[in-house]
Design an enzyme around this catalytic site. Structure first.
Site, PDB file in Angstrom:
ATOM      1  N   CYS A  83       8.119  13.275  34.283  1.00  0.00           N
ATOM      2  CA  CYS A  83       6.880  13.649  34.522  1.00  0.00           C
ATOM      3  C   CYS A  83       6.503  15.051  34.890  1.00  0.00           C
ATOM      4  O   CYS A  83       7.370  15.849  34.956  1.00  0.00           O
ATOM      5  CB  CYS A  83       6.338  12.720  35.744  1.00  0.00           C
ATOM      6  SG  CYS A  83       7.052  13.092  37.218  1.00  0.00           S
ATOM      7  N   PHE A 299       5.439  10.373  32.303  1.00  0.00           N
ATOM      8  CA  PHE A 299       5.776  10.007  30.736  1.00  0.00           C
ATOM      9  C   PHE A 299       6.862   8.886  30.789  1.00  0.00           C
ATOM     10  O   PHE A 299       7.773   9.107  31.396  1.00  0.00           O
ATOM     11  CB  PHE A 299       6.722  11.254  30.378  1.00  0.00           C
ATOM     12  CG  PHE A 299       6.939  11.419  28.840  1.00  0.00           C
ATOM     13  CD1 PHE A 299       7.148  10.277  28.093  1.00  0.00           C
ATOM     14  CD2 PHE A 299       6.446  12.381  28.180  1.00  0.00           C
ATOM     15  CE1 PHE A 299       7.457  10.130  26.732  1.00  0.00           C
ATOM     16  CE2 PHE A 299       6.730  12.457  26.773  1.00  0.00           C
ATOM     17  CZ  PHE A 299       7.142  11.301  26.020  1.00  0.00           C
ATOM     18  N   ASN A 319       9.970  13.002  39.781  1.00  0.00           N
ATOM     19  CA  ASN A 319      10.075  13.503  38.544  1.00  0.00           C
ATOM     20  C   ASN A 319      11.564  13.495  38.324  1.00  0.00           C
ATOM     21  O   ASN A 319      12.142  14.317  38.611  1.00  0.00           O
ATOM     22  CB  ASN A 319       9.562  15.010  38.500  1.00  0.00           C
ATOM     23  CG  ASN A 319      10.040  15.522  36.758  1.00  0.00           C
ATOM     24  OD1 ASN A 319      10.444  14.759  35.965  1.00  0.00           O
ATOM     25  ND2 ASN A 319       9.749  16.832  36.693  1.00  0.00           N
ATOM     26  N   GLY A 320      11.997  12.543  37.624  1.00  0.00           N
ATOM     27  CA  GLY A 320      13.526  12.307  37.521  1.00  0.00           C
ATOM     28  C   GLY A 320      13.922  10.990  37.150  1.00  0.00           C
ATOM     29  O   GLY A 320      13.226  10.252  36.802  1.00  0.00           O
ATOM     30  N   GLU A1031      26.837  20.767  13.740  1.00  0.00           N
ATOM     31  CA  GLU A1031      26.587  21.925  14.806  1.00  0.00           C
ATOM     32  C   GLU A1031      27.311  23.355  14.201  1.00  0.00           C
ATOM     33  O   GLU A1031      28.387  23.129  13.571  1.00  0.00           O
ATOM     34  CB  GLU A1031      27.065  21.471  15.959  1.00  0.00           C
ATOM     35  CG  GLU A1031      27.044  22.487  17.120  1.00  0.00           C
ATOM     36  CD  GLU A1031      27.362  22.095  18.519  1.00  0.00           C
ATOM     37  OE1 GLU A1031      27.170  22.926  19.464  1.00  0.00           O
ATOM     38  OE2 GLU A1031      28.189  21.144  18.369  1.00  0.00           O
ATOM     39  N   GLN A1097      26.645  12.437  20.279  1.00  0.00           N
ATOM     40  CA  GLN A1097      27.514  11.919  19.271  1.00  0.00           C
ATOM     41  C   GLN A1097      28.527  10.721  19.588  1.00  0.00           C
ATOM     42  O   GLN A1097      28.894  10.795  20.557  1.00  0.00           O
ATOM     43  CB  GLN A1097      28.205  13.242  18.998  1.00  0.00           C
ATOM     44  CG  GLN A1097      29.274  13.591  19.640  1.00  0.00           C
ATOM     45  CD  GLN A1097      30.023  15.123  19.202  1.00  0.00           C
ATOM     46  OE1 GLN A1097      29.808  16.022  19.738  1.00  0.00           O
ATOM     47  NE2 GLN A1097      31.103  14.991  18.353  1.00  0.00           N
ATOM     48  N   LYS A1100      31.994  11.052  21.660  1.00  0.00           N
ATOM     49  CA  LYS A1100      31.895  11.513  22.778  1.00  0.00           C
ATOM     50  C   LYS A1100      30.700  11.534  23.405  1.00  0.00           C
ATOM     51  O   LYS A1100      30.213  12.670  23.601  1.00  0.00           O
ATOM     52  CB  LYS A1100      32.787  12.639  23.113  1.00  0.00           C
ATOM     53  CG  LYS A1100      32.570  13.744  22.246  1.00  0.00           C
ATOM     54  CD  LYS A1100      33.481  15.097  22.326  1.00  0.00           C
ATOM     55  CE  LYS A1100      33.212  16.018  21.118  1.00  0.00           C
ATOM     56  NZ  LYS A1100      33.941  17.201  21.491  1.00  0.00           N
ATOM     57  N   GLN A1106      33.264  20.423  20.505  1.00  0.00           N
ATOM     58  CA  GLN A1106      34.344  21.194  20.950  1.00  0.00           C
ATOM     59  C   GLN A1106      35.124  21.771  19.546  1.00  0.00           C
ATOM     60  O   GLN A1106      35.339  20.713  18.615  1.00  0.00           O
ATOM     61  CB  GLN A1106      35.360  20.139  21.757  1.00  0.00           C
ATOM     62  CG  GLN A1106      36.838  20.895  21.917  1.00  0.00           C
ATOM     63  CD  GLN A1106      37.328  19.753  22.845  1.00  0.00           C
ATOM     64  OE1 GLN A1106      37.253  18.860  23.398  1.00  0.00           O
ATOM     65  NE2 GLN A1106      38.970  20.214  23.058  1.00  0.00           N
ATOM     66  N   CYS A1265      40.234  13.269   2.051  1.00  0.00           N
ATOM     67  CA  CYS A1265      40.703  13.066   3.233  1.00  0.00           C
ATOM     68  C   CYS A1265      41.840  11.925   3.252  1.00  0.00           C
ATOM     69  O   CYS A1265      41.460  10.688   2.563  1.00  0.00           O
ATOM     70  CB  CYS A1265      39.609  12.723   4.409  1.00  0.00           C
ATOM     71  SG  CYS A1265      40.368  12.085   6.099  1.00  0.00           S
ATOM     72  N   CYS A1271      42.957  16.416  12.593  1.00  0.00           N
ATOM     73  CA  CYS A1271      41.896  17.602  12.648  1.00  0.00           C
ATOM     74  C   CYS A1271      41.600  18.473  13.650  1.00  0.00           C
ATOM     75  O   CYS A1271      41.432  19.285  13.441  1.00  0.00           O
ATOM     76  CB  CYS A1271      40.439  16.678  12.464  1.00  0.00           C
ATOM     77  SG  CYS A1271      40.475  15.179  11.321  1.00  0.00           S
ATOM     78  N   CYS A1276      45.191  19.876   8.600  1.00  0.00           N
ATOM     79  CA  CYS A1276      44.923  18.902   7.520  1.00  0.00           C
ATOM     80  C   CYS A1276      45.778  19.259   6.119  1.00  0.00           C
ATOM     81  O   CYS A1276      45.569  20.286   5.886  1.00  0.00           O
ATOM     82  CB  CYS A1276      43.466  18.962   7.515  1.00  0.00           C
ATOM     83  SG  CYS A1276      43.025  17.687   6.254  1.00  0.00           S
TER      84      CYS A1276
END
Length: 1689
Positions: A83, A299, A319-320, A1031, A1097, A1100, A1106, A1265, A1271, A1276
């Protein structure tokens, strides 16, 4: 969607101990095919054809018992919110009862924060808004009298039904009268229901007020009426009990007391901000006066309105989100039950002393005939927090004191508290008594005596305040929300930093800042003296080298506890050798523990929960200063009465104890050393008792624990240690997780848990996940005796010593190895805590922040009460059987550990892994790929680049291999159950249409090689699917189609690729925006067709990306604006997506910069994801991606890969169902990914609600692969995941290979559709009624016969007849395909549109030359201002091709994300102030922020911009004439910035550019900084305490270049802003320059700015300056002669 808001566009070994063998394992495991598809058109007998709707649970699954899909605490699975919040206080204007202006200003502020809230499914009903004020006594004059000038006033929501309402009112009066409250009367609150939305109106209660006089017996009440307030508080808690007893509680009619006080009143409802005052007519009445107003706009992730959930609550506006809620509730129950006085229905609720005794000494938690419980998981987290806070304020804590104890600051080594040891002592004392309510929170509070606000310890909520000349104090989530507040009237502007508090005394009007109020509170008791006298400390002590067992016995013990060879070879070696947790790659493709045919430790049945969207994870790596693993042992004294006894406790520096520390604890039992009595309870029991023996053994352990604690044991040790081999031979053990959970809950039930601390002494804990589970279910500490024994065993082995001597392992002593192991565990635990957003282990303890996968109800009820377990599974007996399966006798390996292969695949007896090298070979054979054919071999000489013809027969072999494989996923237990006859495949839509729904996973360029990344993009673009950049950005070369392909399929633009065609596109359809912001530039954003926000993701979740240093090549570093060879660790996603309203802001930013691109949000499957998905949909996302927890990755901590995130089958079903139930499903497309490999997976995903399907690891296999699983090592063998040139040349894949794979999957999907009788994939989306539990498949489950999918999947709503969710609804009821439209921003981007529409501006952009200057007014509701203009420039000219100049000046208070994605040629000047995220993603140009010329405050001492400014900036110049908030310059990789002060974490994760700070800063400067330079003005001499020296170093100005860079940046700052602080420094430069520190990371040591004599060409002092230009300032201008001379010099 309204038109205005869219844009068109293995094998089990035999067992010796036969009694423990599960029945299913007494015969050989059979590998059988799933049930054949049924073709019957019959419908289930319970189907009701005429009752179909999108909310009914008519399924092929048995729904007779109801669904458990949304089981769990309300705050987790049903209702999460955030909020905007704030307060206004003016005690000096007006008369005794304040002014109406305060109320008006509060309402105006509330309206200006509408964008921080949301609306329900009808798009009109607000999620909630409200206001708390002083009781408006003028308005209530008729209810006052001389003998009672300030009666108690209740604000109550009553049933709409008149008969029910009158019955409730009568009962309320009875309760008041029977407790001596003299009832004055009722008042119906005047409201206007016509202004409500349909949903809110349908749920609206009848709203009344009632008035009561204080009891006559309270004539002795104190001046502040505390006795009366306590009576009102207790009687309010009696109402619900009496209404229940009288049968006056109904499901459809809720009675709720919003407030009952003689000081404060709450007006709230399910309304939008602007509607509150038109709905409640009182609020606009001039007689409604008050000295203060707390306002709140909500919200909610839910859209079904419930009026009581609106805020403020009774004493708090929150708010939290409280991440530790379940633990807090459990501990509160334990604390209540440990109170010492009996309470009953006849207790005196009136007498002053009696009410104090009830509050402080009576258990009122679960006594249904007395008072409503203090805490209840059926309430929201805010309601529970409010309830406990109110209880503490009623127990004589002052409000600031109670909040300091409940939500403590990070006081450890805090430089701001260096001169206030009394504050540190306060926190140490209360930290030993009360676990923190931990989570991101801005809390505004008032008990009617004072008003204040406090921020959580991480500072992950914005909180700004202003103080006016008339004494008014304005605190708000955003600045600029009070329109009539003039800059000239403000004397101070500030912000709350992490853990800080402000307070206003409502009687005296005194304003107290953080130190003042906390010092006042902390000085009330001599906490330091008490602790010095009574507290005992167990600090980390060097472990001994004494062995418990010989090697053979140690190995036997390891086997019995489930250790595998790889646990020692991977985990122990890494942890003891280097002090770090093992890093691994490629995700988790092994079966979930419940389906595995191998024995698993019980921990593996638990998945760690993690933060996403509604609350943020935090950063243990760079922000560890706010975290602590300290724990306590001993009896905890009452929190309700502060006394010296509370200091008597044992503090543990670490929760991981070695043998020496256990001995130290034992000595504390002596009376002379504290007298902490101790007891040990063995958790071993006789093996001969068989699996049934575990229940009796567990009951005996619990009984013994209760008896020991009743007898005074303050340290209780649960131990499975065996004295010798003979004990190991004859006994087994209760898994320690079962034991601690059962004992913990039993002691809570007995009211004894606060009387003791529990240490688990176990051989069954070695991984970080194990320790997190044990502490999470109630342990105060763990002594991992066998893990430490294993470190000793490992260290003493010849192989280990040889590796140390050869330099392959660090040469560490035995003591150092044991400490390394502990450090690795501790760091791993910090990471696990941080993933769910928890800072303190004391708060994590008992919080049970896990989901169980595969445990039965009896186990949950006994040991894990409150934990969600939705698919049934193992009983206690099954667990006992599995425990014995691990014994060495069972596998005929008496003195040797076996390798279970849980991590790395092992042939023969190892665990099954789906993505094996064998599977890769089968797929390669099908798609015509030969891994030996590459640029490094003879590819150029072969026809068609060596691509062989695809083989349908070989694909069938590939598909069958998966179909007949061991069970691994929940979907393996599902079968089809069609409702119609099969059709010809010719009637089914073509494969090309199906492939349009296919996507690739978000695999980054960096994790993948260029060859692999670009090949995937080209292939998926060919089939019309959606490739994903991952990313890290993309080369601008890829933005345009490839047009230079020769007859051999080669391109000069992409010489490293083969098999190309003219017209191919390597531009990913989806461009990802992740927490590291690597590669996110304006051009990257505008060239996307969809923008994806990575919240989590699968490999993790809760952590950032990373990329190991060896994979950061020059090319990758260039794309990411970082340094080659330097490891890149992205921050966890909390900087601008730490709450639902801030995610909505990032979505807004992206919709602004690229209106034509949809925005997708990537989530990971977990319990509660349904309510998260609803929030994301309401935040205007276009696509929601649900990833499974088994996702692949280039590099990740091993425990994260294995133990976080759930199967997508659960998350997808829950998200789809929640969106349907909340009327939000038509707003979004759902995409699913995570281990999808075949058409069968696609079909199941579609039936569970997915419209698009992501392929990750399998797509990598399709381009070559071989599943080498290296990796993360950059080695590889086929160049798929390596950046080494020689390995990249071995890349064998072409786009054709990948296309072949997708064509096979699409054809398989067509075949299944035909068999089921459906013509298109769309026809089966959401049709879970076409699925059923496969009895044959369930029969294959080896470990238990209690798996049950029906309870979960029966909760998927039936959509057979109502298919409207598949289309987006536009204005007028028009339905269109979702892929044809995207959401667009509303009025919040109108100012941006106005700027972009300016003809002069458009001409400069189109001509790419000239200059234009324009100016506009701006408000805080104008958000992302500048982003649309930046997008227009980037679309026309890219990142750096714009040659014109556009100058825009804004006057006022800018909303969030001002100046986002600014690029060269664009200059934005703001005269006023700004909120969070100024300059987000800035790529060039200028942003200048200066105060209003009328400002009455000192600019350099006042906040002018908010948090996380310049987040992810890649260039540009930034100048702020004032202070910035937290995380200034986070992930800056190219901007040159000057500000006059900053909060905590300045320059965090910075990789380039330069930052100058001309004032004080907070702590943790330069954390994670790997590039760029910072300059910090330090006149007070305390900067060194603020620096995080892990990476960066500090020095004075040692080079002339460094001094010139700093001076010239300050001169430019002065020229652009007129800064008085800059002028002051420059006027005495020779003296002032000595106060500056320069900070730099190792990568900058060769810079001439840092090292004298170093060579370098990049001598920039501005992102816009040419190299070597050391004075960028124009001489002359409008400056004075002295200023002009200074710049010339």
């Amino acid at each position: 969607m309204h038109l205005s808001n869219v844009y068109l566009l293995g094998l089990v070994a035999p067992l010796v101990t036969y009694a423990f063998v599960p029945q299913s394992l007494k015969t050989p495991t059979q590998q059988t095919l799933r049930d054949p598809v049924r073709n019957s058109v019959e419908t289930p007998s319970f189907w009701s054809q005429d009752e179909c709707s999108s909310t009914q649970l008519n399924m092929a699954f048995d729904d007779s018992k109801g669904s458990n899909m949304f089981d769990g605490p309300m705050a987790l699975t049903k209702e999460r919110d955030a909020c905007g919040v704030g307060f206004i206080a003016n005690t000096k204007s007006g008369e005794e009862f304040g002014t109406h202006r305060v109320v008006q200003q509060g309402l105006s502020a509330l309206t200006c924060m509408e964008h921080r809230g949301a609306c329900g499914g009808d798009k009109i009903s607000g999620d909630g808004a409200g206001m708390m004020t002083q009781i408006p006594w003028k308005l209530f004059a008729e209810y006052r009298s001389d003998d009672c000038p300030q009666p108690g006033v209740g604000m109550i929501f009553l049933p709409i039904d008149e008969e029910k309402r009158e019955a409730v009112k009568t009962k309320i009066e009875e309760v008041c009268t029977s407790n001596e409250l003299r009832f004055i009367g009722w008042r119906e609150v005047p409201v206007d229901p016509e202004v409500l939305g349909p949903l809110a109106k349908a749920a609206m209660p009848s709203i009344w007020q009632f008035f009561v006089k204080a009891p006559k017996r309270l004539d002795n009440d104190d001046n502040s009426r505390d006795g009366f307030e306590r009576t009102l508080y207790l009687i309010r808690r009696r109402f619900s009990v009496e209404l229940e007893n009288a049968g006056l509680v109904w499901d459809d009619s809720e009675t709720y007391v919003a407030s009952l006080s003689s000081r404060t009143i709450v007006y709230k409802g399910m309304v939008q901000s602007a509607v509150l005052s038109t709905f409640y007519k009182d609020l606009t009445n001039p007689d409604y006066t008050s000295k203060f107003a707390i306002y709140h706009r909500r919200f909610s992730t839910n859209t079904n309105p419930r009026w009581p959930l609106a805020q403020p609550m009774r004493v708090l506006g929150h708010n939290g989100e409280i991440n530790t809620l379940l633990g807090n509730v459990n501990w509160m129950k334990a604390r209540e039950r440990s109170k010492s006085l009996e309470c009953d229905i006849d207790s005196d609720l009136v007498d002053y002393d009696s009410t104090e005794n009830i509050v402080t000494m009576c258990d009122t938690q679960d006594i249904p005939d007395f008072l409503e419980p203090v805490v209840d998981l059926g309430r929201s987290d805010s309601a529970n927090l409010d309830s406990v806070f109110q209880l503490m304020t009623q127990s004589r804590h002052r409000a600031p004191c109670a909040l300091m104890a409940m939500v403590p600051t990070a006081y450890m080594e805090n430089p701001d508290l260096k001169n206030n040891p009394e504050i540190t002592d306060f926190y140490k004392f209360h930290g030993g008594l009360l676990e923190a309510w931990d989570g991101p929170a801005l809390l505004v509070f008032s008990d009617g005596k004072s008003i204040g606000a406090s921020l959580d310890r991480n500072g992950l909520r914005p909180a700004r305040y202003s103080i006016a000349k008339d004494g008014s104090v304005y605190m708000m989530s955003e600045t600029g929300v009070v329109p009539d507040l003039k800059e000239a009237d403000i004397v101070e502007k500030g912000r709350l930093g992490p853990g800080q508090m402000i307070n206003v005394d409502l009687e005296t009007g005194e304003f107290k800042d953080n130190i003042a109020i906390k010092s006042e509170i902390a000085s009330r008791h001599p906490y330091g003296e008490w602790m010095e006298k009574h507290r005992k400390e167990i600090t980390k002590t060097e472990a001994d080298d004494v062995r418990l067992y010989d090697d053979d016995t140690a190995t036997f013990a390891q086997a019995t506890f489930g250790w595998s060879l790889e646990d020692i070879g991977m985990q122990i070696q890494d942890m003891a050798g280097s002090g770090k947790e093992t890093t691994y790659s490629m995700g988790d493709d092994a079966p979930i523990a419940a389906l595995s045919e191998r024995p698993h430790p019980l921990y593996n049945y638990f998945k760690q929960r993690f933060a996403q969207v509604t609350n943020p994870p935090i950063d243990p790596l760079r922000e560890g200063v706010v975290m602590s693993l300290e724990m306590t042992l001993g009896r905890k004294d009452s929190i309700y009465k502060v006394s010296e006894d509370g200091a008597r406790i044992i503090r543990l520096e670490s929760p991981i104890l070695n043998g020496v520390e256990m001995d130290q604890i034992a000595t504390l039992a002596e009376d002379s050393n504290g007298g902490f009595k101790q007891a040990t309870v063995s958790t071993r029991y006789t093996l001969a008792d068989g699996p049934a023996g575990i229940e009796a053994a567990l009951e005996a352990v619990c009984d013994q624990a209760v008896e020991d604690v009743k007898n005074g044991a303050e340290v209780l040790i649960l131990s499975d240690k065996a004295a010798d081999q003979s004990v190991l031979d004859e006994t087994t053990y209760i898994p320690p997780l079962v034991a601690i959970g059962a004992v913990h809950h039993r002691l809570i039930d007995e009211g004894l848990r606060m009387d003791t601390g529990i240490v688990v002494e176990t051989g069954a804990a070695w991984s970080t996940h194990h320790f997190a589970c044990l502490v999470g279910y109630g342990a105060n500490a763990v002594h991992p005796y066998l893990a430490l024994e294993t470190v000793k065993q490992w260290h003493g082995q010849d192989r280990t010593q040889k590796m140390m001597k050869a330099g392959k392992l660090a040469d560490v002593s035995l003591a150092k190895a044991q400490e390394n192991y502990r450090v690795a565990v501790e760091n791993g635990m910090l990471k696990i805590l941080s993933k769910i957003g928890i800072s303190l282990l004391t708060s994590y303890s008992g919080a049970q922040i896990f989901e169980a996968l595969g445990l039965g109800d009896d186990v949950i009820a006994k040991s894990f009460k409150g934990t969600t377990s939705r698919i049934g599974g193992m009983s206690l007996e099954d667990i006992a059987s599995e425990t014995v399966m691990m014994r060495p006798e069972a596998v005929k390996e008496k003195m040797k550990l076996i390798n279970y292969g849980y991590y790395k695949p092992v042939p023969a007896l190892g665990e099954y892994h789906i993505n094996s090298s064998d599977l890769a070979k089968l797929l390669h054979n099908a798609i015509g790929l030969d891994k030996k054919v590459s640029a490094a071999s003879n590819r150029d000489e072969l026809e068609n680049d060596g691509v062989q013809p695809k083989s349908v027969a070989n694909y069938e072999i590939f598909r069958k291999s998966l179909e007949t494989a061991p069970l691994a996923n929940i979907r393996d237990l599902l079968d089809f159950d069609s409702d119609r006859e099969s059709i010809s495949i010719d009637e089914v839509e073509p494969a090309s249409e199906i492939m349009r729904r296919f996507c690739t996973g978000a695999m980054s360029l960096g994790a993948l090689s260029r060859e692999a990344h670009e090949t995937l993009a080209i292939a998926v673009n060919r089939i019309g699917g959606k490739s994903n950049s991952g990313e890290g950005g993309e080369d601008v070369l890829r933005n345009k189609p490839i047009q230079d392909v020769d007859e051999n399929g080669r391109s000069a633009s992409f010489p490293h690729l083969a098999g190309l065609k003219n017209g191919d596109s390597a531009n990913s359809f989806v461009h990802q925006v992740a927490s590291g912001r690597f590669g996110v530039t304006p051009e990257f954003l505008v060239t996307a067709k969809q923008l994806e926000i990575k919240i989590a993701q699968g490999a993790k979740p809760g952590e950032g990306g990373q990329l190991p240093g060896p994979k950061v090549s020059d090319y990758i570093a260039g794309l990411r604006a970082s340094k080659p060879g330097v490891t890149l660790i992205s921050p966890p996603p909390h900087h601008d997506i730490y709450s639902i309203e801030d995610l909505a802001q990032l979505i807004h930013d992206l919709h602004a910069v690229n209106e034509r691109a949809g925005v997708s949000v990537k989530l990971v499957s977990c319990v509660g994801i349904g309510t998260v998905a609803c929030g994301v949909a309401k935040a205007d996302a276009d696509v929601i991606q649900i990833s499974g927890g088994d996702g692949g990755t280039g590099a990740s901590p091993l425990s994260s890969i294995k133990h976080a995130g759930c199967p997508w089958e659960l998350g997808l079903s829950e998200a789809h169902s929640a969106l349907l139930n909340n009327n939000l499903r038509d707003r979004v497309t759902i995409r699913v990914d995570g281990g999808i490999r075949t058409g069968l997976d696609v079909m199941i995903g579609a039936m569970l609600g997915a419209e698009e399907f992501g392929f990750g690891t399998i797509a990598m296999i399709a381009e070559g692969c071989v599943m080498a699983r290296v990796c993360h090592l950059n080695t590889c063998p086929v160049g798929v995941t390596s950046q080494k040139e020689e390995l990249r040349k071995k890349f064998p894949g072409t786009p054709e290979h990948v296309v072949n794979f997708f064509e096979f999957v699409a054809e398989e999907t067509r075949s299944l559709l035909a068999t089921l009788g459906y013509k298109s994939l769309e026809d089966v989306i959401g049709r879970a009624d076409l699925l059923k539990t496969g009895e044959t498949q369930v029969g294959r489950v080896a470990k238990t016969k209690s798996m049950s999918l029906d309870s979960f999947f029966s909760g998927v709503p039936n959509t057979k007849d109502d298919r409207s969710f598949l289309k987006a609804k536009m204005a007028g009821g028009i339905e269109v395909k979702k892929e044809e439209i995207v959401h667009v921003n509303g009025f919040s981007s109108d100012l941006d549109r106005e700027v972009c529409a300016n003809e002069d501006v458009k001409k400069v952009i189109s001509d790419n030359e000239g200059e234009v200057s324009v100016s506009y007014k701006i408000l805080n509701t104008d958000r992302s201002t500048g982003a649309m203009l930046a997008g227009d420039i980037a679309r026309a000219h890219g990142n750096i091709g714009f040659n014109g100049k556009i100058n825009v000046q804004f006057d006022g208070s800018a909303g969030q994300s001002f100046g986002s994605y600014t690029l060269p040629g664009l200059s934005l000047k703001l005269v006023g102030e700004a909120n969070d995220y100024v300059g987000k993603g800035m790529h060039g140009g200028e942003i200048i922020v200066v105060p209003s010329p009328d400002a009455g405050f000192v600019a350099s001492e006042s906040s002018i911009v908010g948090n996380a400014c310049l987040y992810g900036a890649t260039g540009g110049d930034f100048h702020a004439n004032g202070r910035a908030g937290e995380r200034f310059g986070v992930r800056n990789s190219g901007a040159f910035a000057v500000a006059e002060g900053a909060g905590d974490h300045c320059c965090e994760y910075m990789t380039g550019g330069a930052v100058v700070i001309l004032g004080s800063v907070g702590r943790n400067v330069g954390a994670g900084m790997t590039g760029g330079i910072g300059y910090f003005y330090d006149k007070d001499g305390d900067f060194e305490d603020k620096l995080n020296g892990e990476i960066v170093k500090m020095q004075r100005l040692v080079t002339s270049e460094g001094e010139a860079q700093l001076k010239t940046m300050i001169e430019r700052h002065f020229e652009l802003t007129g800064s008085e602080k800059a002028d002051e420094i420059l006027s005495d430069w020779e003296t002032e320059k000595k106060h500056f520190w320069q900070i730099y990371p190792p990568s900058e040591t060769k810079s001439p700015f840092v090292t004298e004599g170093a060579e370098g060409t990049d001598l920039r002092i501005s992102a816009s300056a040419p190299n070597g230009d050391m004075c960028f300032l124009p001489v002359g201008g409008q400056m004075s002669p002295e200023q002009t001379q200074r710049c010339a010099d």
